[in-house]
Structures are given as structure tokens and as C-alpha cells.
Design a protein around this motif. Structure first.
Motif, PDB file in Angstrom:
ATOM      1  N   PHE A  56      27.485  68.773  63.247  1.00  0.00           N
ATOM      2  CA  PHE A  56      25.886  68.941  63.786  1.00  0.00           C
ATOM      3  C   PHE A  56      25.681  70.213  63.433  1.00  0.00           C
ATOM      4  O   PHE A  56      26.268  71.049  63.560  1.00  0.00           O
ATOM      5  N   SER A  57      24.318  70.357  62.203  1.00  0.00           N
ATOM      6  CA  SER A  57      23.869  71.303  61.803  1.00  0.00           C
ATOM      7  C   SER A  57      23.790  71.642  62.275  1.00  0.00           C
ATOM      8  O   SER A  57      23.131  71.355  63.451  1.00  0.00           O
ATOM      9  N   ILE A  59      21.065  74.332  63.976  1.00  0.00           N
ATOM     10  CA  ILE A  59      19.426  73.794  64.773  1.00  0.00           C
ATOM     11  C   ILE A  59      18.912  75.555  65.025  1.00  0.00           C
ATOM     12  O   ILE A  59      19.124  75.002  66.103  1.00  0.00           O
ATOM     13  N   PHE A  68      14.436  68.332  61.776  1.00  0.00           N
ATOM     14  CA  PHE A  68      14.237  67.301  61.063  1.00  0.00           C
ATOM     15  C   PHE A  68      15.829  66.981  59.943  1.00  0.00           C
ATOM     16  O   PHE A  68      16.664  66.070  59.691  1.00  0.00           O
ATOM     17  N   ILE A  71      18.285  67.731  61.322  1.00  0.00           N
ATOM     18  CA  ILE A  71      19.438  66.462  61.672  1.00  0.00           C
ATOM     19  C   ILE A  71      19.737  65.575  60.347  1.00  0.00           C
ATOM     20  O   ILE A  71      20.550  64.491  60.736  1.00  0.00           O
ATOM     21  N   SER A  76      23.480  61.684  61.290  1.00  0.00           N
ATOM     22  CA  SER A  76      22.129  61.946  62.291  1.00  0.00           C
ATOM     23  C   SER A  76      21.746  61.300  63.403  1.00  0.00           C
ATOM     24  O   SER A  76      21.782  61.826  64.081  1.00  0.00           O
ATOM     25  N   MET A  79      23.997  63.376  66.106  1.00  0.00           N
ATOM     26  CA  MET A  79      22.652  64.294  66.555  1.00  0.00           C
ATOM     27  C   MET A  79      22.189  64.033  67.491  1.00  0.00           C
ATOM     28  O   MET A  79      21.753  63.981  68.226  1.00  0.00           O
ATOM     29  N   LEU A  80      21.409  62.727  67.485  1.00  0.00           N
ATOM     30  CA  LEU A  80      20.119  62.396  67.271  1.00  0.00           C
ATOM     31  C   LEU A  80      19.823  61.618  68.882  1.00  0.00           C
ATOM     32  O   LEU A  80      19.486  62.196  69.963  1.00  0.00           O
ATOM     33  N   ILE A  83      21.452  64.484  70.710  1.00  0.00           N
ATOM     34  CA  ILE A  83      19.905  65.596  71.288  1.00  0.00           C
ATOM     35  C   ILE A  83      19.218  64.907  72.886  1.00  0.00           C
ATOM     36  O   ILE A  83      18.419  65.447  73.649  1.00  0.00           O
TER      37      ILE A  83
END
Length: 205
Positions: A56-57, A59, A68, A71, A76, A79-80, A83
Motif C-alpha cells: 500500500f503505497s 499516498i 493515480f 495506486i 492496485s 489499494m482501490l 480506499i
């Protein structure tokens, strides 16, 4: 390790985010993974495009393009999904909400046992000092107390879930500058002593 600064290479004078591929030597994350562990990272620096199980980068921007990019750099779909799941908690790039979100993700990973090694970074203190400066005393102390409280809440949660006995927690501190009288630039000492050298392109030999 070849990362002079998170997003600015002082040798090459080239601006771009540093990713996992830029790290020039094996690190503790690689060591855990090579020994068969499932490693996950939450807001850990310089792990973009890495192959860790759940990445999980960090942000740290409200800019849609940066969101973007963050993510895409991480896991990806994971994470989405989170979120959207925790929109009521998460405010992208705003503290302490971003650290609250990290804590929730850590609890979810620990409870589901998706990974047996988890690296998590709290950004609140960096967030405060980058915006208000290192001498903005009370705000820095408040951020530090907030991080301390989050660690306490996480330990209490682990105890309540009966996983504290099987948990090894290592807490490290760094990153934020502090007021000091003397500074030892250790890499400069190494260079002067002939213990390391740097090429014109900024790569450490």
C-alpha cells in the motif's frame, strides 16, 4: 543504498520519485522475503513497483495524478478496494487521517494473517515538520504524541485479539530533522576515508 532523498537525486539533478528498483543493495525487506516470509508494506518509503504481497503505497498528495500514480505503484486492486471501503476514514494526503487509515490496514492484515511480516510507516511527524518547520514545537510534540497513541492502540487491539503473544514489534525512529549543535555526515566521512566512492552519475561503488 543509493537513495539520497525520496524524490530528488542530488548527484544527477534529475527529479523523479525513487522506486524499489533504485535501491542498490539488499535490504531487510529482501532478507525476510528470501527466507520464505510473506512481506506486506504500508506507506513504507521507496517500495513502488516492488513485488511484496500487499504493497500500500504512501499516498501523500490530494492531486488526482499523484493519487493515480500511487495506486499504480502499489498493489492496485488491494489499494482501490480499501480506499473505497474506508472512505469515511481516509483523507488522502491529510494527517492524522492518513495514519489512521494505515492503522486500520495493519489491523486487517494482522487479523486475516495475510502476511507474517508487516512494515508500516507513520507520516504524521514528517507531515507537520515539512509544512511548519522543525522549530514549530507544540505541533511537532502533538504529532509525536498522536503516533505514540496509535502504537498503544495497535498493541491494545492485538492484545484484545489474542495475537500479542505471537507478535514481535520493532519500533524505529528517524527521518525528521532535529535541532542539534553538531552534525556528523557519515557518508562524507566514508568517502574521505576511502570506504566508498560515488560515480559521476551518482551511483555508489
Amino acid at each position: 543504498h543509493g537513495i539520497y532523498f525520496n524524490n530528488y537525486n542530488v548527484k544527477v539533478r534529475k527529479y523523479r520519485d525513487k522506486e524499489y528498483e533504485d535501491i542498490q543493495s539488499p535490504n531487510i525487506l529482501d532478507l525476510f522475503k528470501s527466507n520464505g516470509n510473506n512481506v506486506s508494506v504500508i506507506s513504507w518509503p521507496n517500495v513502488g513497483y516492488s513485488s511484496f504481497k500487499y504493497n500500500f503505497s504512501d499516498i501523500n498528495s490530494v492531486n488526482i495524478k499523484d493519487l493515480f500514480r500511487g495506486i499504480v505503484k502499489g498493489s492496485s486492486f488491494y489499494m482501490l478496494r480499501n480506499i473505497f471501503k474506508y472512505l469515511n476514514v481516509l483523507r488522502i494526503g491529510i494527517q492524522p487521517e492518513a495514519d489512521n487509515f494505515s492503522s486500520i490496514l495493519a489491523m486487517e492484515i494482522l487479523e486475516s494473517k495475510k502476511s507474517n511480516i508487516l512494515f508500516m510507516n507513520f507520516n504524521h511527524l514528517d507531515y507537520v515538520r515539512q509544512r511548519y518547520g522543525i522549530n514549530y514545537g507544540q505541533t511537532s510534540f502533538d504529532a509525536l504524541r498522536d503516533i505514540d497513541r496509535k502504537i498503544g492502540d495497535l498493541l491494545a487491539w492485538c492484545d484484545n485479539k489474542n495475537i500479542l503473544g505471537n507478535l514481535t514489534l520493532s519500533l524505529v525512529s528517524g527521518g525528521s530533522p532535529c535541532e542539534c549543535k553538531y552534525i556528523i555526515n557519515i557518508n562524507y566521512m566514508f568517502i574521505k576515508s576511502g570506504l566508498l566512492s560515488v560515480t559521476k552519475s551518482g551511483r555508489i561503488d
